[in-house]
Scaffold this motif. Structure first.
Motif, PDB file in Angstrom:
ATOM      1  N   ALA A   1      -1.152   3.857  65.754  1.00 34.10           N
ATOM      2  CA  ALA A   1      -0.054   3.049  66.281  1.00 34.10           C
ATOM      3  C   ALA A   1       1.190   3.894  66.525  1.00 34.10           C
ATOM      4  O   ALA A   1       1.896   3.704  67.520  1.00 34.10           O
ATOM      5  N   LEU A   2       1.468   4.848  65.634  1.00 37.91           N
ATOM      6  CA  LEU A   2       2.647   5.700  65.809  1.00 37.91           C
ATOM      7  C   LEU A   2       2.501   6.583  67.042  1.00 37.91           C
ATOM      8  O   LEU A   2       3.463   6.762  67.801  1.00 37.91           O
ATOM      9  N   VAL A   3       1.305   7.113  67.267  1.00 35.13           N
ATOM     10  CA  VAL A   3       1.057   7.922  68.464  1.00 35.13           C
ATOM     11  C   VAL A   3       1.212   7.065  69.727  1.00 35.13           C
ATOM     12  O   VAL A   3       1.841   7.490  70.709  1.00 35.13           O
ATOM     13  N   LEU A   4       0.651   5.864  69.692  1.00 29.99           N
ATOM     14  CA  LEU A   4       0.776   4.968  70.846  1.00 29.99           C
ATOM     15  C   LEU A   4       2.239   4.584  71.100  1.00 29.99           C
ATOM     16  O   LEU A   4       2.675   4.489  72.247  1.00 29.99           O
ATOM     17  N   LEU A   5       2.990   4.372  70.020  1.00 25.84           N
ATOM     18  CA  LEU A   5       4.398   4.035  70.170  1.00 25.84           C
ATOM     19  C   LEU A   5       5.166   5.189  70.794  1.00 25.84           C
ATOM     20  O   LEU A   5       6.004   4.985  71.687  1.00 25.84           O
TER      21      LEU A   5
END
Length: 214
Positions: free
Chosen positions: A174-178
């Motif tokens: 999720a952090l990478v996607l964000l």
């Protein structure tokens, strides 16, 4: 109201509602597990919920955002909700409290503080949508002296703190996607700001998010 504008208006509100419910469940679950780690996890999620509610007036503000916003808005919002779910709906992977857990909490607090400072500096020009407003001008006060997009920098820093406190595959992805969604939104936003007098010169002299990197 055309379909694109209706989409841009409703999406943040639906995602806000989803994040609020998930965070409320997460706070109850972590607090119910007890112990120092459980209480700290519940407190961190409560801080996130407070942050979300603090920005609610902007989230629910009516907007005539341009259709270009739709391409980045949903991935951005979904990444945030996914990270919140990864932190809220599973136990924190720590057997006991350690002072090192203060570091991700500090990152979260610093990120929120940076974002709030950026929003205050922008004043009426701040919006969750990529849109120019009447009388739009270049703001170089506060954190805008150092980077062009401190609100996004604060957003990423705060979420990095949450992901560090609740490490796992879901929060990491999720952090990478964000980060990818934020990068996309910055590019869309900068295309819209190119016509603001003085912005090209400001952009040439000021990094986007992290001095010396990007």
């Amino acid at each position: 109201m055309n379909g694109a504008v209706r989409y841009v208006t409703l999406a943040p509100r639906l995602l806000f509602a989803a994040a609020t419910v998930i965070l409320a469940c997460g706070i109850a679950l972590h607090a119910g597990r007890g112990g120092a780690v459980g209480h700290a996890a519940a407190a961190l999620l409560a801080g996130y919920l407070g942050w979300l509610l603090l920005e609610a007036p902007v989230t629910f503000r009516r907007s005539g955002a341009p259709p270009a916003d739709t391409r980045t808005l949903l991935p951005y919002g979904l990444a945030r909700v996914l990270l919140v779910a990864g932190a809220s709906l599973r136990p924190a992977p720590w057997d006991r409290w350690t002072p090192w857990l203060l570091l991700p909490c500090a990152l979260f607090a610093a990120g929120v503080a940076l974002r709030r400072a950026a929003i205050r500096a922008l004043g009426r020009f701040y919006s969750h949508h990529v849109a120019r407003q009447a009388g739009h001008r270049v703001v170089t006060d506060g954190p805008y002296r150092t980077v062009r997009h401190p609100a996004y920098a604060g957003m990423l820093l705060a979420h990095a703190g949450v992901a560090a406190f609740f490490p796992g595959a879901v929060t990491a992805v999720a952090l990478v996607l964000l980060a990818a969604a934020v990068a996309g939104r910055i590019r869309v936003e900068e295309r819209a700001l190119r016509a603001v007098p003085g912005y090209p010169r400001y952009a040439a002299a000021t990094p986007r998010l992290l001095p010396g990197v990007w």
